[in-house]
Structures are given as structure tokens and as C-alpha cells.
Write an enzyme that holds these catalytic residues in place. Structure first.
Site, PDB file in Angstrom:
ATOM      1  CD  GLU A 130      -2.918   1.133   0.178  1.00 17.43           C
ATOM      2  OE1 GLU A 130      -2.723   1.938  -0.734  1.00 17.43           O
ATOM      3  OE2 GLU A 130      -3.880   0.337   0.190  1.00 17.43           O
ATOM      4  CB  VAL A 133       0.851   3.794  -5.346  1.00 13.70           C
ATOM      5  CG1 VAL A 133       0.195   4.860  -6.213  1.00 13.70           C
ATOM      6  CG2 VAL A 133       1.647   2.828  -6.196  1.00 13.70           C
ATOM      7  CB  ILE A 137      -3.859   7.976  -0.659  1.00 16.86           C
ATOM      8  CG1 ILE A 137      -3.466   9.442  -0.518  1.00 16.86           C
ATOM      9  CG2 ILE A 137      -5.262   7.833  -1.219  1.00 16.86           C
ATOM     10  CD1 ILE A 137      -3.345  10.161  -1.855  1.00 16.86           C
ATOM     11  CE  LYS A 206       5.014   7.217  -5.800  1.00 17.62           C
ATOM     12  NZ  LYS A 206       5.208   8.638  -5.383  1.00 17.62           N
TER      13      LYS A 206
END
Lengths: 436, 436
Positions: A130, A133, A137, A206
């Protein structure tokens, strides 16, 4: 107090994110134990230099330079070293020794993702990322799990905080790229060598990760078309502003039909583009990140927050860690990375976009007709057109907005314009993505 | 083609969401099978009337009025009937017969959540409910999993599309509540009986669900303070606009210290409030939803998208379904609902907020001093103050913005103002939440 069993966690790397992960694990042990149903035992932190200064004070006895020994016997390994090696080798070792892995290493995942996911799948290990990227968020898990029953058609991401800070500053203050970069460096938003950010390399990594996940297809970073922001001028930003747009560096992942074969393919690309001010991405200011997702059933969605920062990114790492640790408690393997679709990755020439082209030309009869012919010859249809005459040199400046056309046709049009005897110079070319 | 095993799914309800779920399951069978590693077999759809008109054409042979028989033998039951009964009984039956459950029933979860989660945990069944809050927006899973290692301090949610449409329209056109509601009804954004939406009942159910999840604490809907938008006037919206704010109906979930005991507690409440235009929530227009989350490590995050709609919400249902189905393939139970924190739920009087108060008063010497005393007597500090004199009746209109104060003190201040002989009337009282 409940006596919980322990889950042994090894941390590789104690940089800005790693040191915050360690601090939070040590400070929030009881709370995390309640949530997981087991106690996270941080068994050690592998670093290059145990005496280097850290963002957070870490117990000296946890630090070691021997990463290889540390991962043996760990239930979960958190890799936050960055770079390809030794991160790749250590993750493969961790997986083969039976550990699950949490990584925030975007360069590694964008380059060797398929190898790492295959290794994890073979032994039923989890590999979560997680933090790779969008910093804090939540975007990987929503794409993988929440939208698992939907079809993702397009992702437009502002995934690099440094370049968003620079472009936002150019937009709000009229600063040049150079000056905005200097401010970013001064405020700590840009590194001493800003190449990875302003060259679009970080965003391309990303984009590779997002495209692979969204389209169930391996998209290595070398298949991501990449343009940085080094060519963005104050004049372009100003001109975009006048037209109701803002320039953003976008990571775009798109599902589309190959214009030659008609077969479904995917495209992943990074470039600066004009985004209309009514688009939710236009309101993403400063060093923030946002990922705008268009899914067939869900419609448009946006995920917004801090795209970088040690403690912010640590939140994403801990989320992965808790999710994996819960599985250790409840039993059962997790979800393997899915690449069943394996769609073709289309090169930049096959995608469809819109250009805003600014050219300078002689102000004489027939020039507009000649230029219009260049567009028509390449099958590119012209939308808006604005012509102004420069009083000083008597030349005409034309700002031409195209309709949607194939990238290859647009690029050839620009080449032909540059070669046209009536065109003095092609002043600026920029794509338009988040339309009105 | 790979031969997959089947996972038997029973669907309860074929309204706007249910019929789209059924359609997508039937249309995307192959794609979903690839993602899951098993085939979803829709074994039946329980409806009240097999001949009722549907949003999507469904195979007649799948429809049944016998929900009880349908759930027997199903691996996963999707409940989209709405309402408390028979949904509650059927879900409990499904769980006890060994099925996992996906539900989008916010009323049921906000009322009987603890009972249902306990029943699921007892037998190791999954109960997922992404569709219950925020329609298509992934918010339940990010709160539960992605932020599992963080501490959520506050949630500000625009979770009701109808009221956001109405308030947005009042803001952009200056319409009255009545006219904006009429437009919403005309365009299909409001139901014939709009009470659940404009009364804040729908938002309160979602606040209960979000608070329970975010704070690991059972927060039943009857402990959510609820005020709808029926008291919002065009004058309030206009006045907020002049001050740089927009009025939004907010669902607020907050972790805070009980001002009396000092112990940590939580608050869940729904009311219209002024949100500064620089806040990301201010840019949420039309019937869209957004949930703004403040987490200790991650900082501010926002999740944005379509908060309602049959096919949009179906995306959330299918995400839950695929996640559960993958567990069936890979084995192992999922995550149980966590309520280990069980913090006290504080009543509205104990929270801290800011008021914007508009009063009409006599324009005579000493009035301002009298009013200032009322605030001081209740320990409420005044921030901005604006006084205008009405030429027609010679009265003074005062718009007073307070600093942060306890809700009970603010409410008492308003009562005292209303009782003050110098105050002709308290014209408007509204809270301020998303500050500059």
C-alpha cells in the site's frame, strides 16, 4: 490484560518511513495487539549504519547491519530500504523462509513485481505494498479488493507530491519552473537531486504498479511512456489558466482498444497535461496526491491525501502489517496478485488524446489555410483556435486545441507544423486530459 | 477454458441495487470467475412480487418469493431488501446455516449491527457491508483494513446525496429549500417522501456505522445526535456564502475527551454546518458523497464518488462478494468486526464546536454590551462580529461567530440570547465545522 501470542516482525530500513513505522509499533503495541488479537514483536531493524541519525529515536539494541540473519525466523518482514538490491534478494529470501512481506518499494515493485508476486504465490505468502503508491492514501487495497467486482477503465493520478507542489506554485504565483523548484527544495518538498521527481521517473513507477493491479496485467516500468515536467513553462501554465485549465503531472492508466487490431489493450503513461478546473484533480494543491478512478459500474471515484512523508506513509505500512497479522491469527492465506487478463501494453502512439498547440507563424494571406491543411492531412480535427498578432514582429501566434485523435497522428502533425515554411516556431505542445 | 468450481450465491431483493447486482453477475460471469478462481452461481433472487417491474431484465426462473428456502444451501447471501425485518431474521438464518453475508442495509446495520456481527463471529462467517455507506465509494474497507494500524480521530462525511444536491443547489442558485427540494424530486434525487433524507435519518444511520467501525466501539443509531436540513434557510446559505462558507449536511464521528471525566469517548452526530470553501468537502457538488477522514499518522484523507445509484452501489456489493468468494477459494476466515475499544458515546452537549449566530436586536445604547455579557456569562468567546442596521425598522442585525466552545454552553447561550429583553429574535443558528 489478555496474554496474546507474538508475531515476529523484522524491519529492513530505518529512513524517514522506516523509523516512523518502528516508533509507532513500539508506542502503540497494546492498541495494535487488541486490534489484531496478537502482539507485534519488533525483533530487529536492519540498517546500513547503526550510528546514523534517525527521524525517530529507536532502541539501539534493535538495530543491526545483518539483514540476512534478521529475516530468518521473522513471521513478517517489512522492507523499506528502497532501491532494487539488496531489497529484491532479501524479499525473495524472506518469502522462501516462510515470511509474509510488506514493502513500500515502488522502484522494486515496478521493475521486479512479477518475479516477487510469483515467488509469493508459489508458497502462499502475502506481499502487500500500500505504501508504494500515494503515501498515506489507501489506493492499492481499494483497487484490489473494493473494486474487485467492477471493471476499471481509467486512472488519472497525481502521484508525485514534488511536481504537484511545483506546478501548483507555478499556477498560483506565476513562478518559473526554476523558481518553483527552488522553493520546493527550500521547503523540503524536493530532494537535492530532483531528477526522479521532475523527470517523471517516480510517477512512472507508480503508474506501472497501478496499471498492473487495475488491469490484471503485468505492466513493467519500462513500458510506461514517461515525460517529466522539465519542459513546462510559465507561459504554458499561464495560457492554460486563461483557458480555465491547470497543468498537472498525470500518471494515466487506461484500458483501450488497439487502433490497429481492435483488441483490448492497456496504456500506462506519465506526462504533464492540462486539466480543466472543474475536474476534482484540479483542486489537489501543494504536495498532496490524488488518484481519480473511472470504473464501469462505480463511475468516477477519487482518493485524496498526503502522498509522502514519513509518518503519513507509515500509516499505510501499518495497515498492511495489521491486515497480514490478522490473517496469522485467523488463519488462511490472503489474496494472490492477479494477472490473468495479461492484456497487451500499447505504446504511446496508439492512445487517444487531445493536444493544445501554440505556434508562431508569419501573418500573411493563406497561412491559416496552410496550417489547417497540415491538421487535415493527418486526420486531426481542430477544436478551439485563437489567433493573436504580435505588434512588435508582425507575427501571428496561434493557440490550437485539437479534438481527440491518435497520439501518433498528433505527434506527426506537430512535426509537420515545425517543418512548414509558414510556421516560425512551435512554441508549446501540451496534452489535455481531465476535460470539462 | 478452465473448469472452475461453483460458489452458490443467493440474492435477497431486486430493487435498484439488487437488480443491477444480478445483471452484472450474469453478464460478467467469466471475468469474475477468472478473478476469483471460482464461478459465481446465482442460485436465485428472492423478491416480494415476481411480476413487479425491474430496472434490469432478470431471468424469470431465478425469481422466487421464498427467501427462507433460497438461503439454505447458499455459500454467500447478498441482502439488499432494506428495512429491519425480515432482513434481520434472514441474515441470522443465513449465518447460522453457514453462509457468508454481504449486505447494503444501513438501517439494519445501524440498529442491529452488534447482534449481527456477534452472530457472524461466533461461527466464523463474514459479514461485509461496503454498500451501506457512500454507495460506490470504497470507505468501509479502507477504514477497517487500510487504516487498521492508524488511529482515526475524526470523520466528516457528506453521506447523503439528496441533501447535498439540495444544499448545493441552494448555494449555487440562491433557491429556497422548498424549491431546491422540488427540483431534487423532479430530477429523481429525492423520493416522494423525502423525510429519511432531509430529516437526517439516512445520514445518522451511516454515522452510526462509520463511528462503530472507526472507533472499535458499538455506536447504535439512537445514540447519534440528528438534525436534518429542514431548518436551513436561503438567508443562511447566502450569509455563509458571503463569509466564504458553504452549508453541508455533515455526519461527524469524533474521538474526544469527555469534558467532565477527562476519559476518552466518541461522538456521532448529524447536522447542517458551515464548511469553509477551502476545505475539500466544500467542492463536493450535486448528489455526490465524500468522506473526509483525519487519522493520527496518515493525516487528512478524502474518499469521493457517487453516493447512490443502482449500478454504482452494485459495484460496492460485488467488491464485497469477490473478496469473500476469494476467501472461499483460498481458505481461511476473514476479519471479524472489532469493538474492543468500546469507548463511551458522548451526548451532543459534551462535544466542542463553533456557532454562527444571527440575532436581531434593538439599536440602542448598551445593547452590544448586554449581548456580549450573555456570551461571557456562558464562557463562550466571540470571534467575528458583524452588525448592520436595518433602515426600515431601525433594528440591528448581528452575525456572531464564536470560538470553539462546548455545545451545551453554546446552546445555553442561544437560549439566554432569546430570553434577553434587548434581543428581538434569534434569526439563525448554525454550526461551523470544516474551518479555514
Amino acid at each position: 490484560m489478555i496474554e496474546y501470542r507474538s508475531i515476529r516482525v523484522a524491519l529492513l530500513g530505518a529512513g524517514s518511513v522506516g523509523s516512523q513505522v518502528a516508533r509507532l509499533l513500539l508506542e502503540q503495541g497494546d492498541e495494535l495487539a487488541n486490534r489484531i488479537g496478537a502482539r507485534i514483536e519488533l525483533v530487529g531493524i536492519a540498517v546500513r549504519d547503526v550510528d546514523a541519525p534517525r527521524d525517530a529515536a529507536l532502541p539501539r539494541e534493535l538495530l543491526t547491519t545483518d539483514a540476512e540473519s534478521l529475516i530468518l525466523g521473522a513471521d513478517i518482514v517489512i522492507e523499506l530500504m528502497g532501491g532494487l538490491e539488496p531489497a529484491r534478494t532479501l524479499i525473495l529470501k524472506a518469502i522462501s523462509s516462510g515470511a509474509d512481506v510488506v514493502s513500500g518499494n515502488k522502484a522494486l515493485l515496478a521493475t521486479h513485481g512479477p518475479e516477487l508476486f510469483a515467488a509469493a504465490e508459489q508458497v502462499g505468502a502475502q506481499l502487500s505494498y500500500e505504501a508504494a503508491v500515494g503515501g498515506a492514501i489507501p489506493i492499492i487495497r481499494p483497487l484490489r479488493d473494493s473494486l474487485a467486482g467492477d471493471r476499471i477503465d481509467r486512472i488519472l493520478g497525481i502521484v508525485n507530491g514534488t511536481t504537484n507542489f511545483i506546478l501548483d506554485r507555478m499556477d498560483t504565483t506565476g513562478a518559473s519552473l526554476e523558481d518553483a523548484l527552488a522553493t520546493a527544495t527550500e521547503l523540503g518538498y524536493a530532494e537535492a537531486d530532483p531528477t526522479a521527481d521532475i523527470g517523471g521517473y517516480d510517477a512512472a513507477q507508480k503508474a506501472a504498479i497501478l496499471a498492473s493491479l487495475a488491469f490484471h496485467t503485468s505492466v513493467p516500468v519500462d513500458q510506461v511512456h514517461r515525460e517529466g515536467i522539465t519542459g513546462v513553462t510559465a507561459a504554458q501554465v499561464e495560457s492554460a489558466k486563461r483557458a480555465g485549465y491547470v497543468v498537472k503531472l498525470l500518471a494515466i492508466c487506461e484500458r483501450l482498444a488497439d487502433p490497429e487490431t481492435g483488441e483490448e489493450g492497456v496504456s500506462a503513461r506519465v506526462y504533464p497535461a492540462m486539466v480543466h478546473r472543474s475536474h476534482p484533480l484540479a483542486a489537489v494543491h501543494g504536495a498532496n496526491n490524488a488518484v481519480f478512478v473511472e470504473a464501469a459500474a462505480a463511475g468516477p471515484l477519487m482518493f485524496y491525501g498526503a502522498g509522502a512523508g514519513g509518518v503519513q506513509t507509515a500509516s499505510a505500512v501499518l495497515g498492511d502489517l495489521v491486515a497480514i497479522a490478522r490473517r496469522h491469527v485467523l488463519g488462511g492465506p490472503g489474496t494472490a496478485e492477479s494477472t490473468h487478463a495479461e492484456l497487451a501494453v500499447l505504446d504511446i502512439g496508439r492512445i487517444t488524446t487531445r493536444y493544445a498547440i501554440t505556434i508562431e507563424a508569419a501573418d500573411q494571406p493563406g497561412v491559416l489555410a496552410t496550417i489547417a491543411h497540415v491538421f487535415a492531412d493527418h486526420g486531426v480535427s481542430v477544436g478551439e483556435l485563437e489567433q493573436t498578432i504580435n505588434d512588435e514582429n508582425g507575427r501571428a501566434t496561434l493557440v490550437i486545441g485539437t479534438h481527440e485523435a491518435r497520439e501518433s497522428a498528433l505527434a506527426e502533425t506537430v512535426r509537420a507544423l515545425a517543418d512548414s515554411p509558414v510556421v516560425t516556431s512551435v512554441v508549446s505542445v501540451i496534452r489535455v486530459e481531465g476535460a470539462e
